[in-house]
Scaffold this motif. Sequence first.
Motif, PDB file in Angstrom:
ATOM      1  N   SER A 499       0.821  -1.210   0.000  1.00  0.00           N
ATOM      2  CA  SER A 499       0.000   0.000   0.000  1.00  0.00           C
ATOM      3  C   SER A 499       0.856   1.263   0.000  1.00  0.00           C
ATOM      4  CB  SER A 499      -0.913   0.011   1.234  1.00  0.00           C
ATOM      5  OG  SER A 499      -0.121  -0.029   2.428  1.00  0.00           O
ATOM      6  N   LYS A 500       2.167   1.097   0.048  1.00  0.00           N
ATOM      7  CA  LYS A 500       3.077   2.234   0.079  1.00  0.00           C
ATOM      8  C   LYS A 500       3.132   2.923  -1.283  1.00  0.00           C
ATOM      9  CE  LYS A 500       4.449   1.573   4.329  1.00  0.00           C
ATOM     10  NZ  LYS A 500       4.134   2.549   5.412  1.00  0.00           N
ATOM     11  N   ARG A 501       3.359   4.223  -1.259  1.00  0.00           N
ATOM     12  CA  ARG A 501       3.541   4.970  -2.493  1.00  0.00           C
ATOM     13  C   ARG A 501       4.960   4.756  -3.013  1.00  0.00           C
ATOM     14  NH1 ARG A 501       1.977  10.956  -0.754  1.00  0.00           N
ATOM     15  NH2 ARG A 501       3.456  10.342   0.870  1.00  0.00           N
ATOM     16  N   PHE A 502       5.121   4.972  -4.314  1.00  0.00           N
ATOM     17  CA  PHE A 502       6.440   4.818  -4.918  1.00  0.00           C
ATOM     18  C   PHE A 502       7.070   6.181  -5.159  1.00  0.00           C
ATOM     19  CE2 PHE A 502       4.694   0.699  -5.381  1.00  0.00           C
ATOM     20  CZ  PHE A 502       5.780  -0.160  -5.407  1.00  0.00           C
ATOM     21  N   VAL A 503       8.407   6.216  -5.105  1.00  0.00           N
ATOM     22  CA  VAL A 503       9.119   7.487  -5.219  1.00  0.00           C
ATOM     23  C   VAL A 503      10.121   7.523  -6.365  1.00  0.00           C
ATOM     24  CG1 VAL A 503       8.852   8.026  -2.768  1.00  0.00           C
ATOM     25  CG2 VAL A 503      10.850   6.717  -3.528  1.00  0.00           C
ATOM     26  N   SER A 504      10.381   6.366  -7.012  1.00  0.00           N
ATOM     27  CA  SER A 504      11.371   6.351  -8.095  1.00  0.00           C
ATOM     28  C   SER A 504      11.160   5.121  -8.973  1.00  0.00           C
ATOM     29  CB  SER A 504      12.793   6.343  -7.522  1.00  0.00           C
ATOM     30  OG  SER A 504      13.758   6.350  -8.552  1.00  0.00           O
ATOM     31  N   VAL A 505      11.446   5.275 -10.286  1.00  0.00           N
ATOM     32  CA  VAL A 505      11.370   4.155 -11.223  1.00  0.00           C
ATOM     33  C   VAL A 505      12.630   4.140 -12.081  1.00  0.00           C
ATOM     34  CG1 VAL A 505       8.856   4.041 -11.355  1.00  0.00           C
ATOM     35  CG2 VAL A 505      10.113   5.565 -12.905  1.00  0.00           C
ATOM     36  N   SER A 506      12.946   2.958 -12.619  1.00  0.00           N
ATOM     37  CA  SER A 506      14.086   2.834 -13.515  1.00  0.00           C
ATOM     38  C   SER A 506      13.821   1.703 -14.503  1.00  0.00           C
ATOM     39  CB  SER A 506      15.365   2.535 -12.720  1.00  0.00           C
ATOM     40  OG  SER A 506      16.499   2.449 -13.579  1.00  0.00           O
ATOM     41  N   CYS A 507      14.376   1.822 -15.700  1.00  0.00           N
ATOM     42  CA  CYS A 507      14.191   0.801 -16.734  1.00  0.00           C
ATOM     43  C   CYS A 507      15.534   0.345 -17.289  1.00  0.00           C
ATOM     44  CB  CYS A 507      13.372   1.345 -17.902  1.00  0.00           C
ATOM     45  SG  CYS A 507      11.655   1.718 -17.514  1.00  0.00           S
ATOM     46  N   GLY A 508      15.680  -0.970 -17.444  1.00  0.00           N
ATOM     47  CA  GLY A 508      16.786  -1.523 -18.200  1.00  0.00           C
ATOM     48  C   GLY A 508      16.293  -1.804 -19.605  1.00  0.00           C
TER      49      GLY A 508
END
Length: 585
Positions: A499-508
């Motif tokens: 249920s936590k919010r996300f703060v960062s994303v990354s893609c390979g």
Amino acid sequence: MTTENQVVHALKEMIGGNSLLKVGRNGKAHFRHFRLAKDLSGISWSSPRKDKQETIILVSQMDSLLLGQKTKVFLAKPMPELKTLSFSLLYSDSEGFHRSLDIVCQKQREFDIWIIGLQQLINGIDDKSITTELFQDAKTELIINTEQSVDDLVELDHLIVLNSAQIDQSVFGVYTWGSGINGALGHGEDIDIPSPRVVEALLAYNIKRLACGLHTVFALNGIFCNNDLTLLYLMFYYLLKIIIKALLSNIRAEDGKVYSWGLGKYGILGQGNLRSRFAPLKIASFKSSNVIDISCHELHAAAVTSSGELYTWGKGSENFNRLGYLCQNKQTSPALVHSLSAYTIFSVACGYNHTLAVTNTGSVYSFGDNSNSQLGVGDTEPYAEPQLVTVLNDENIIKVACGKYHSAALSAKGNLFLWGLGDDGQLGLGNYNLSTEPTILHIGEKKAKVMDVACGDLHTCILTVGGLVYAFGSNIYGQIAAPSMNKFHLPYRISFNTSKRFVSVSCGSFHSAAITENGKLYAWGLETDGRLGLGDCKQRSSPTEVEGFRDKKIGRIACGSKHTAALIILSSSADKKFKSSWRTT
């Protein structure tokens, strides 16, 4: 033709050292003891009248060899009887001036050894078996500080400071996993590692930013980097210049330095040669600069300094130039993009054949290949010189991201623009068409605002201000975590078991990762080589928490083509617990 055994023998002999006749610029000659550093980073010699830093030449400074007595130094005082035992090493000193180290050997054997060894170092050592034999007894390769003597290397045990009084309250640990080919994981070896492992050589450094390419990693240390400002800019973008000025005034001399390791092909590591590195090494060219942003892809890399200058290096091209200046072959050290010198560059992103740069006023410049309109200038013509992306002129862009053949730009108001190749739906615009200019992305009926974006080869992941993760594009390996393996040309909201919010994303290239507000890491997509960090090589079509970080807090994540790197935040209350595990992780 020089054999592998001859190269190994020569390098080992050079490490042991030889007494060679050094001819000075005044024509006087003295015997000095020369030797090669154990990590092959440079040569040094003894001198009673010079400081240690004046008696070191790093491999990154070496240019070429001249056999015989052909330099001005030799011509001023020739020794014809010793011509066949003489050579000159041409190099650039710390100020960028061209110099020569002029040597006369006592025996033919010494001459052959130093010529073979130096030539191999200049050309780069890409042969795995050579480096394996040279480093088989070493626990890891140590970082060379270019401001110290090559002889002043410390053992790893002393590099990892265990006294809490000597460690800053906030300690950042760099962890890597996945494909270890060409030393891409920085552990001193080239094996695949399916679970996170700490890069021990960087434990004493305040690393704040990571960038991963095909088989490369860059680590940037300092008190801040430009991505620390992204959220602030979304909230108070009209105050950005004031914030930047205040933060830059607090930069320390040791901040903003860049370390690189992995595949050295095309000079992409920026070390001045083609050699692959199996452990972190500081990029000497940035000795006098503070770097605030770093990016890389398969063929090139780029960095932005605190003074707003853009530097690029790596593979050049005859038809177009991803480096932003004329370079038909390769650029092995960071070089200034002079055509952007009139602007203050704030951020940069590298694609496969193109580059995007953002100025402090929010303008975007692009250069390189444009066959898929990835430059966003309305056509498909390549541009070696940076071009202003005019469609974004009034958008106040704060961040850019590049896929293999598509691009994205995030504005201060949270609007996201995409353009380039859309065959797999990676633009999220509701079709599979190519877009020649930036087009705004709409997320749902409420048109949610975006705070982060990352691009893979054929997909894109975005993070909304509300902490939700969306993805679109190819799902052939489960990289957008959608229920089918089809292409998705509209944003798909990814479901997580938290249920936590996300703060960062990354893609390979074909995998993705995201960090929650409490520092937990989730990964999904192609798992070949262990790039997800889940301890196996099984593909995941839905987000899975990385178990190796259950008792740790993730600060940043960077997905490479076949590997991943993360920054772990070690809080003061947990320091003792984590310090005891550094050697066993």
